[in-house]
Write a protein that holds these residues in place. Structure first.
Motif, PDB file in Angstrom:
ATOM      1  N   LYS A  64      89.623 152.488  -7.775  1.00  0.00           N
ATOM      2  CA  LYS A  64      89.874 153.807  -7.196  1.00  0.00           C
ATOM      3  C   LYS A  64      88.530 154.467  -6.860  1.00  0.00           C
ATOM      4  N   SER A 108      96.838 153.311  -4.734  1.00  0.00           N
ATOM      5  CA  SER A 108      97.930 152.731  -5.533  1.00  0.00           C
ATOM      6  C   SER A 108      98.797 151.767  -4.726  1.00  0.00           C
ATOM      7  N   ARG A 111      97.329 147.884  -3.745  1.00  0.00           N
ATOM      8  CA  ARG A 111      96.744 146.966  -4.724  1.00  0.00           C
ATOM      9  C   ARG A 111      97.372 145.572  -4.641  1.00  0.00           C
ATOM     10  N   THR A 126      93.253 151.672 -12.756  1.00  0.00           N
ATOM     11  CA  THR A 126      94.340 152.366 -13.478  1.00  0.00           C
ATOM     12  C   THR A 126      95.692 151.726 -13.129  1.00  0.00           C
ATOM     13  N   SER A 128      98.922 149.805 -13.824  1.00  0.00           N
ATOM     14  CA  SER A 128      99.872 149.493 -14.890  1.00  0.00           C
ATOM     15  C   SER A 128     100.489 148.112 -14.697  1.00  0.00           C
ATOM     16  N   ARG A 133     105.704 144.395 -10.491  1.00  0.00           N
ATOM     17  CA  ARG A 133     104.431 143.965  -9.886  1.00  0.00           C
ATOM     18  C   ARG A 133     104.132 142.501 -10.219  1.00  0.00           C
ATOM     19  N   SER A 176     103.032 154.235  -6.896  1.00  0.00           N
ATOM     20  CA  SER A 176     102.623 154.361  -8.306  1.00  0.00           C
ATOM     21  C   SER A 176     103.860 154.351  -9.208  1.00  0.00           C
ATOM     22  N   THR A 177     103.649 153.983 -10.465  1.00  0.00           N
ATOM     23  CA  THR A 177     104.759 154.009 -11.424  1.00  0.00           C
ATOM     24  C   THR A 177     105.220 155.448 -11.721  1.00  0.00           C
ATOM     25  N   PRO A 178     104.312 156.442 -11.788  1.00  0.00           N
ATOM     26  CA  PRO A 178     104.798 157.807 -12.042  1.00  0.00           C
ATOM     27  C   PRO A 178     105.681 158.351 -10.921  1.00  0.00           C
ATOM     28  N   TYR A 197      95.362 160.590  -5.600  1.00  0.00           N
ATOM     29  CA  TYR A 197      95.560 161.700  -6.549  1.00  0.00           C
ATOM     30  C   TYR A 197      94.715 162.915  -6.206  1.00  0.00           C
ATOM     31  N   THR A 214     100.996 161.983 -13.035  1.00  0.00           N
ATOM     32  CA  THR A 214     100.523 160.611 -13.126  1.00  0.00           C
ATOM     33  C   THR A 214     100.048 160.392 -14.566  1.00  0.00           C
ATOM     34  N   ASP A 215      99.190 159.382 -14.765  1.00  0.00           N
ATOM     35  CA  ASP A 215      98.744 159.074 -16.128  1.00  0.00           C
ATOM     36  C   ASP A 215      97.916 160.224 -16.718  1.00  0.00           C
ATOM     37  N   ILE A 218      94.119 160.227 -16.038  1.00  0.00           N
ATOM     38  CA  ILE A 218      93.717 160.578 -14.663  1.00  0.00           C
ATOM     39  C   ILE A 218      93.758 162.102 -14.534  1.00  0.00           C
TER      40      ILE A 218
HETATM   41  N1  GLU Z   1      99.058 153.586 -13.798  1.00  0.00           N
HETATM   42  C1  GLU Z   1      99.970 154.006 -12.773  1.00  0.00           C
HETATM   43  C2  GLU Z   1     100.175 152.928 -11.738  1.00  0.00           C
HETATM   44  O1  GLU Z   1      99.577 151.894 -11.803  1.00  0.00           O
HETATM   45  C3  GLU Z   1      99.538 155.307 -12.128  1.00  0.00           C
HETATM   46  C4  GLU Z   1      98.110 155.373 -11.714  1.00  0.00           C
HETATM   47  C5  GLU Z   1      97.843 154.841 -10.341  1.00  0.00           C
HETATM   48  O2  GLU Z   1      98.646 155.065  -9.417  1.00  0.00           O
HETATM   49  O3  GLU Z   1      96.800 154.210 -10.179  1.00  0.00           O
HETATM   50  O4  GLU Z   1     100.944 153.096 -10.842  1.00  0.00           O
END
Ligand code: GLU
Length: 295
Positions: A64, A108, A111, A126, A128, A133, A176-178, A197, A214-215, A218
């Motif tokens: 990031k 995000s 990746r 960051t 997850s 994934r 993202s997971t959030p 973010y 988010t996390d 972060i």
């Molecule tokens: N750790 C979470 C994810 O991988 C949120 C942070 C991010 O988006 O990098 O989706």
């Protein structure tokens, strides 16, 4: 110094001047306070990713560029943070000088595509570890475990936890997971997606959204950068587990084992803790290193 003597010797920035001079002569580096192993391609299985990267003398790492504490572009454009230090530890174990890392920004959502397309060799961002994934990429780690939390303006009183998100505009990042957690668990909240973010936080400070999620770590970095304006809900209380892994191309089991071995070695020799303390540790307490999941 003979190669046999120096083999597998990990050099640290704390070495003395004489040793440092010797190391420079051996091609080692004490720049950046990271260790560079004196290894050559033949030290790795023939044809392995480790041998190829060692031979190339460089590695492409996605991270990031806008997340304080973990991965944020510095004044010279190169990223800084805990994820960046983890990337340097991996490069060092491959015998690659940190200066030779080719960094690129991975947001995000790109990746997995960057790993699948070979634009990067690893992602430390960051990231997850999730089963979804894992259908398209693999992960070493986890090397840290975060959790989802909420960030609001300092004077906000009505967002008190995830159960108070109904009717609220909630910013998070695509892919993202959030963001997925909000879609799955809070359909009565209005998810407002961005690609990074920093854009979510800008939307919060200019009143476009009510919450950023988010996390926790972060969000803590953004709060630290603007402590009068921003607040972590319930001091950053978390409601998910986000185990951070190092992403790699799917199916490269030797490379995954090597990455896991390197993380374990960094736990054992103190370089993981040092990487933390020099970055995220300026704001966050030093955690216990999580157990690796060598699936
Ligand atoms: N750790 C979470 C994810 O991988 C949120 C942070 C991010 O988006 O990098 O989706």
């Amino acid at each position: 110094m003979s190669r046999s003597l120096n083999r597998r010797l990990f050099l640290t920035g704390t070495v003395g001047t004489v040793a440092a001079a010797t190391l420079a002569a051996c091609g080692g580096s004490e720049k950046d306070d990271v260790s560079v192993a004196d290894v050559e391609a033949g030290d790795f299985p023939e044809g392995s990713t480790m041998a190829k990267l060692n031979e190339a003398g460089s590695i492409k790492i996605g991270t990031k560029y806008d997340q304080p504490l973990f991965g944020q572009a510095g004044p010279d454009g190169k990223p800084l943070g805990f994820d960046v230090e983890m990337g340097k530890i991996i490069a060092g174990a491959l015998g690659i000088d940190p200066e030779k890392i080719e960094w690129s920004e991975t947001v995000s959502a790109n990746r997995e595509p960057f790993l699948e397309g070979g634009q990067v060799d690893i992602v430390v961002a960051t990231y997850s570890i999730t089963d979804t994934r894992k259908e398209v990429v693999d992960f070493a780690g986890p090397y840290y475990v975060a959790g989802q939390a909420l960030l609001v303006l300092a004077d906000n009183e009505d967002v008190t936890g995830e159960d108070s998100l109904a009717g609220k505009k909630v910013a998070s990042v695509d892919g993202s997971t959030p963001a997925q957690y909000i879609l799955d668990n809070h359909p009565d909240a209005e998810l407002v997606p961005f690609d990074t973010y920093s854009k979510c936080v800008a939307a919060l400070t200019n009143g476009q959204v009510d919450v950023v999620t988010t996390d926790n770590v972060i969000l803590a970095g953004f709060k630290e950068a603007d402590p009068d304006k921003l607040k972590l809900v319930n001091d950053g209380e978390t409601f998910t587990e986000e185990p951070y892994g190092i992403g790699l191309a799917k199916g490269d089991d030797d490379f995954r084992a090597f990455l896991n071995d390197t993380i374990q070695a960094a736990y054992d020799d103190g370089s993981w803790a040092k990487a933390w303390e020099g970055t995220a540790g300026s704001v966050l307490p030093t955690p216990e290193p999580p157990e690796l999941d060598r699936y």
